[in-house]
Write a protein that holds these residues in place. Sequence first.
Motif, PDB file in Angstrom:
ATOM      1  N   ALA A  10       0.832  -1.207   0.000  1.00  0.00           N
ATOM      2  CA  ALA A  10       0.000   0.000   0.000  1.00  0.00           C
ATOM      3  C   ALA A  10       0.863   1.252   0.000  1.00  0.00           C
ATOM      4  O   ALA A  10       0.583   2.221  -0.712  1.00  0.00           O
ATOM      5  CB  ALA A  10      -0.922  -0.010   1.219  1.00  0.00           C
ATOM      6  N   ILE A  11       1.931   1.215   0.813  1.00  0.00           N
ATOM      7  CA  ILE A  11       2.824   2.379   0.892  1.00  0.00           C
ATOM      8  C   ILE A  11       3.653   2.522  -0.379  1.00  0.00           C
ATOM      9  O   ILE A  11       3.765   3.608  -0.963  1.00  0.00           O
ATOM     10  CB  ILE A  11       3.745   2.253   2.123  1.00  0.00           C
ATOM     11  N   ALA A  12       4.227   1.399  -0.824  1.00  0.00           N
ATOM     12  CA  ALA A  12       5.090   1.434  -2.007  1.00  0.00           C
ATOM     13  C   ALA A  12       4.311   1.772  -3.268  1.00  0.00           C
ATOM     14  O   ALA A  12       4.856   2.368  -4.204  1.00  0.00           O
ATOM     15  CB  ALA A  12       5.790   0.090  -2.174  1.00  0.00           C
ATOM     16  N   GLY A  13       3.020   1.392  -3.307  1.00  0.00           N
ATOM     17  CA  GLY A  13       2.220   1.611  -4.507  1.00  0.00           C
ATOM     18  C   GLY A  13       2.062   3.074  -4.869  1.00  0.00           C
ATOM     19  O   GLY A  13       1.882   3.408  -6.046  1.00  0.00           O
ATOM     20  N   ILE A  14       2.140   3.963  -3.873  1.00  0.00           N
ATOM     21  CA  ILE A  14       2.004   5.392  -4.151  1.00  0.00           C
ATOM     22  C   ILE A  14       3.116   5.869  -5.084  1.00  0.00           C
ATOM     23  O   ILE A  14       2.909   6.731  -5.940  1.00  0.00           O
ATOM     24  CB  ILE A  14       2.039   6.198  -2.829  1.00  0.00           C
ATOM     25  N   VAL A  15       4.306   5.273  -4.933  1.00  0.00           N
ATOM     26  CA  VAL A  15       5.443   5.627  -5.797  1.00  0.00           C
ATOM     27  C   VAL A  15       5.559   4.668  -6.970  1.00  0.00           C
ATOM     28  O   VAL A  15       5.840   5.070  -8.105  1.00  0.00           O
ATOM     29  CB  VAL A  15       6.757   5.616  -4.976  1.00  0.00           C
ATOM     30  N   ASP A  16       5.327   3.391  -6.695  1.00  0.00           N
ATOM     31  CA  ASP A  16       5.560   2.361  -7.709  1.00  0.00           C
ATOM     32  C   ASP A  16       4.596   2.463  -8.887  1.00  0.00           C
ATOM     33  O   ASP A  16       5.007   2.320 -10.044  1.00  0.00           O
ATOM     34  CB  ASP A  16       5.445   0.974  -7.060  1.00  0.00           C
ATOM     35  N   GLN A  17       3.308   2.678  -8.615  1.00  0.00           N
ATOM     36  CA  GLN A  17       2.325   2.738  -9.696  1.00  0.00           C
ATOM     37  C   GLN A  17       2.608   3.872 -10.686  1.00  0.00           C
ATOM     38  O   GLN A  17       2.603   3.643 -11.901  1.00  0.00           O
ATOM     39  CB  GLN A  17       0.910   2.862  -9.109  1.00  0.00           C
ATOM     40  N   VAL A  24      -0.848   7.526  -9.825  1.00  0.00           N
ATOM     41  CA  VAL A  24      -1.089   8.125  -8.510  1.00  0.00           C
ATOM     42  C   VAL A  24      -2.484   7.743  -8.016  1.00  0.00           C
ATOM     43  O   VAL A  24      -2.675   7.397  -6.842  1.00  0.00           O
ATOM     44  CB  VAL A  24      -0.953   9.663  -8.582  1.00  0.00           C
ATOM     45  N   GLY A  25      -3.477   7.785  -8.923  1.00  0.00           N
ATOM     46  CA  GLY A  25      -4.837   7.396  -8.546  1.00  0.00           C
ATOM     47  C   GLY A  25      -4.899   5.954  -8.074  1.00  0.00           C
ATOM     48  O   GLY A  25      -5.522   5.648  -7.047  1.00  0.00           O
ATOM     49  N   LYS A  26      -4.239   5.053  -8.803  1.00  0.00           N
ATOM     50  CA  LYS A  26      -4.224   3.645  -8.407  1.00  0.00           C
ATOM     51  C   LYS A  26      -3.517   3.466  -7.063  1.00  0.00           C
ATOM     52  O   LYS A  26      -3.931   2.669  -6.225  1.00  0.00           O
ATOM     53  CB  LYS A  26      -3.521   2.804  -9.475  1.00  0.00           C
ATOM     54  N   GLY A  27      -2.447   4.209  -6.876  1.00  0.00           N
ATOM     55  CA  GLY A  27      -1.710   4.111  -5.613  1.00  0.00           C
ATOM     56  C   GLY A  27      -2.558   4.546  -4.432  1.00  0.00           C
ATOM     57  O   GLY A  27      -2.535   3.915  -3.368  1.00  0.00           O
ATOM     58  N   ILE A  28      -3.327   5.608  -4.610  1.00  0.00           N
ATOM     59  CA  ILE A  28      -4.192   6.111  -3.535  1.00  0.00           C
ATOM     60  C   ILE A  28      -5.281   5.088  -3.213  1.00  0.00           C
ATOM     61  O   ILE A  28      -5.599   4.846  -2.040  1.00  0.00           O
ATOM     62  CB  ILE A  28      -4.809   7.466  -3.935  1.00  0.00           C
ATOM     63  N   VAL A  29      -5.870   4.479  -4.251  1.00  0.00           N
ATOM     64  CA  VAL A  29      -6.881   3.443  -4.022  1.00  0.00           C
ATOM     65  C   VAL A  29      -6.282   2.292  -3.215  1.00  0.00           C
ATOM     66  O   VAL A  29      -6.889   1.771  -2.278  1.00  0.00           O
ATOM     67  CB  VAL A  29      -7.454   2.926  -5.364  1.00  0.00           C
ATOM     68  N   GLY A  30      -5.054   1.908  -3.580  1.00  0.00           N
ATOM     69  CA  GLY A  30      -4.376   0.807  -2.887  1.00  0.00           C
ATOM     70  C   GLY A  30      -4.076   1.098  -1.435  1.00  0.00           C
ATOM     71  O   GLY A  30      -4.035   0.175  -0.609  1.00  0.00           O
ATOM     72  N   VAL A  31      -3.866   2.365  -1.104  1.00  0.00           N
ATOM     73  CA  VAL A  31      -3.598   2.740   0.288  1.00  0.00           C
ATOM     74  C   VAL A  31      -4.752   2.339   1.193  1.00  0.00           C
ATOM     75  O   VAL A  31      -4.555   1.972   2.356  1.00  0.00           O
ATOM     76  CB  VAL A  31      -3.332   4.262   0.395  1.00  0.00           C
ATOM     77  N   SER A  48       5.861   7.476 -25.822  1.00  0.00           N
ATOM     78  CA  SER A  48       4.650   8.290 -25.807  1.00  0.00           C
ATOM     79  C   SER A  48       5.001   9.768 -25.685  1.00  0.00           C
ATOM     80  O   SER A  48       6.118  10.147 -25.305  1.00  0.00           O
ATOM     81  CB  SER A  48       3.751   7.878 -24.642  1.00  0.00           C
ATOM     82  N   SER A  49       4.041  10.611 -25.977  1.00  0.00           N
ATOM     83  CA  SER A  49       4.251  12.054 -25.852  1.00  0.00           C
ATOM     84  C   SER A  49       4.314  12.446 -24.383  1.00  0.00           C
ATOM     85  O   SER A  49       3.933  11.677 -23.498  1.00  0.00           O
ATOM     86  CB  SER A  49       3.110  12.803 -26.546  1.00  0.00           C
ATOM     87  N   ALA A  50       4.769  13.660 -24.135  1.00  0.00           N
ATOM     88  CA  ALA A  50       4.878  14.149 -22.763  1.00  0.00           C
ATOM     89  C   ALA A  50       3.509  14.186 -22.093  1.00  0.00           C
ATOM     90  O   ALA A  50       3.366  13.876 -20.905  1.00  0.00           O
ATOM     91  CB  ALA A  50       5.514  15.538 -22.747  1.00  0.00           C
ATOM     92  N   GLY A  51       2.485  14.547 -22.854  1.00  0.00           N
ATOM     93  CA  GLY A  51       1.138  14.584 -22.295  1.00  0.00           C
ATOM     94  C   GLY A  51       0.647  13.209 -21.895  1.00  0.00           C
ATOM     95  O   GLY A  51       0.027  13.044 -20.835  1.00  0.00           O
ATOM     96  N   SER A  52       0.938  12.210 -22.721  1.00  0.00           N
ATOM     97  CA  SER A  52       0.536  10.840 -22.406  1.00  0.00           C
ATOM     98  C   SER A  52       1.273  10.327 -21.178  1.00  0.00           C
ATOM     99  O   SER A  52       0.687   9.636 -20.342  1.00  0.00           O
ATOM    100  CB  SER A  52       0.801   9.922 -23.600  1.00  0.00           C
ATOM    101  N   LYS A  53       2.554  10.684 -21.082  1.00  0.00           N
ATOM    102  CA  LYS A  53       3.330  10.272 -19.904  1.00  0.00           C
ATOM    103  C   LYS A  53       2.753  10.893 -18.636  1.00  0.00           C
ATOM    104  O   LYS A  53       2.650  10.246 -17.597  1.00  0.00           O
ATOM    105  CB  LYS A  53       4.787  10.672 -20.065  1.00  0.00           C
ATOM    106  N   ALA A  54       2.370  12.174 -18.746  1.00  0.00           N
ATOM    107  CA  ALA A  54       1.793  12.855 -17.583  1.00  0.00           C
ATOM    108  C   ALA A  54       0.481  12.205 -17.166  1.00  0.00           C
ATOM    109  O   ALA A  54       0.217  12.005 -15.973  1.00  0.00           O
ATOM    110  CB  ALA A  54       1.574  14.334 -17.906  1.00  0.00           C
ATOM    111  N   LYS A  55      -0.340  11.845 -18.149  1.00  0.00           N
ATOM    112  CA  LYS A  55      -1.595  11.169 -17.840  1.00  0.00           C
ATOM    113  C   LYS A  55      -1.332   9.820 -17.178  1.00  0.00           C
ATOM    114  O   LYS A  55      -2.046   9.407 -16.266  1.00  0.00           O
ATOM    115  CB  LYS A  55      -2.417  10.972 -19.114  1.00  0.00           C
ATOM    116  N   MET A  77       5.497   5.275 -11.268  1.00  0.00           N
ATOM    117  CA  MET A  77       6.761   4.956 -11.944  1.00  0.00           C
ATOM    118  C   MET A  77       6.549   3.909 -13.032  1.00  0.00           C
ATOM    119  O   MET A  77       7.128   3.993 -14.118  1.00  0.00           O
ATOM    120  CB  MET A  77       7.792   4.474 -10.926  1.00  0.00           C
ATOM    121  N   GLN A  78       5.751   2.895 -12.735  1.00  0.00           N
ATOM    122  CA  GLN A  78       5.474   1.868 -13.735  1.00  0.00           C
ATOM    123  C   GLN A  78       4.815   2.463 -14.970  1.00  0.00           C
ATOM    124  O   GLN A  78       5.190   2.135 -16.105  1.00  0.00           O
ATOM    125  CB  GLN A  78       4.570   0.786 -13.139  1.00  0.00           C
ATOM    126  N   ASN A  79       3.837   3.337 -14.764  1.00  0.00           N
ATOM    127  CA  ASN A  79       3.157   3.962 -15.897  1.00  0.00           C
ATOM    128  C   ASN A  79       4.098   4.872 -16.684  1.00  0.00           C
ATOM    129  O   ASN A  79       4.035   4.939 -17.917  1.00  0.00           O
ATOM    130  CB  ASN A  79       1.944   4.761 -15.414  1.00  0.00           C
TER     131      ASN A  79
END
Length: 207
Positions: free
Chosen positions: A132-139, A165-172, A152-159, A141-143
């Motif tokens: 749960a803690i690691a997912g906030i950073v790991d998710q 980050v959203g997935k990491g928060i859900v996992g918390v 991908s473009s910079a915009g796609s990377k940002a998305k 980074m994986q994307n």
Amino acid sequence: MHYAAGALFRLVSGGWVVGSLDLLGSPASLVRSFGNGVSDFFRLPYEGLTRGPGAFVSGVSRGTTSFVKHISKGTLTSITNLATSLARNMDRLSLDEEHYTRQEEWRRQLPESLGDGLRQGLSRLGISLLGAIAGIVDQPMQNFQRGSEMQSSAGSKAKGVISGVGKGIVGVFTKPIGGAAELVSQTGHGILHGAGLWQLPNSCTSQ
């Protein structure tokens, strides 16, 4: 809201409705165990009474033992099934496919005793908390890495990072709840197997 909606859709499509009876703790199994226990509690002494005082005493003892075993089995099985179903659905809600797959593989390794159940349950709770803690950073980074590999473009990377980050928060929220439920589930399995209640026959009258 997007990730919350996605998590809820994942639950429904992944079998929340199908597992609804497990969420209630397998009520049919609980009622059946209670019924068998109550039946033996009255029937065995009555059968013994027709054969004499000694058989009556033996019937009372066997009936009481059967009653306690069936009630214990029914209650523990219900709690264990409830906890297992909750843990599985929380793993689905986490939106972390790797975490869900790993938990499902471990879930097939049932403990043989209370000690095994506690050890496995505490281990999985700890891993869920760390995840749960690691997912906030790991998710994120994986994307981001996935976007870089696909050029991908910079915009796609940002998305992708925002999605991570959203997935990491859900996992918390979901992973610790799932880990705690898994601790209860594994402990319940350990008690049932260790006490020989997992495959308890419907009636203890064969003695």
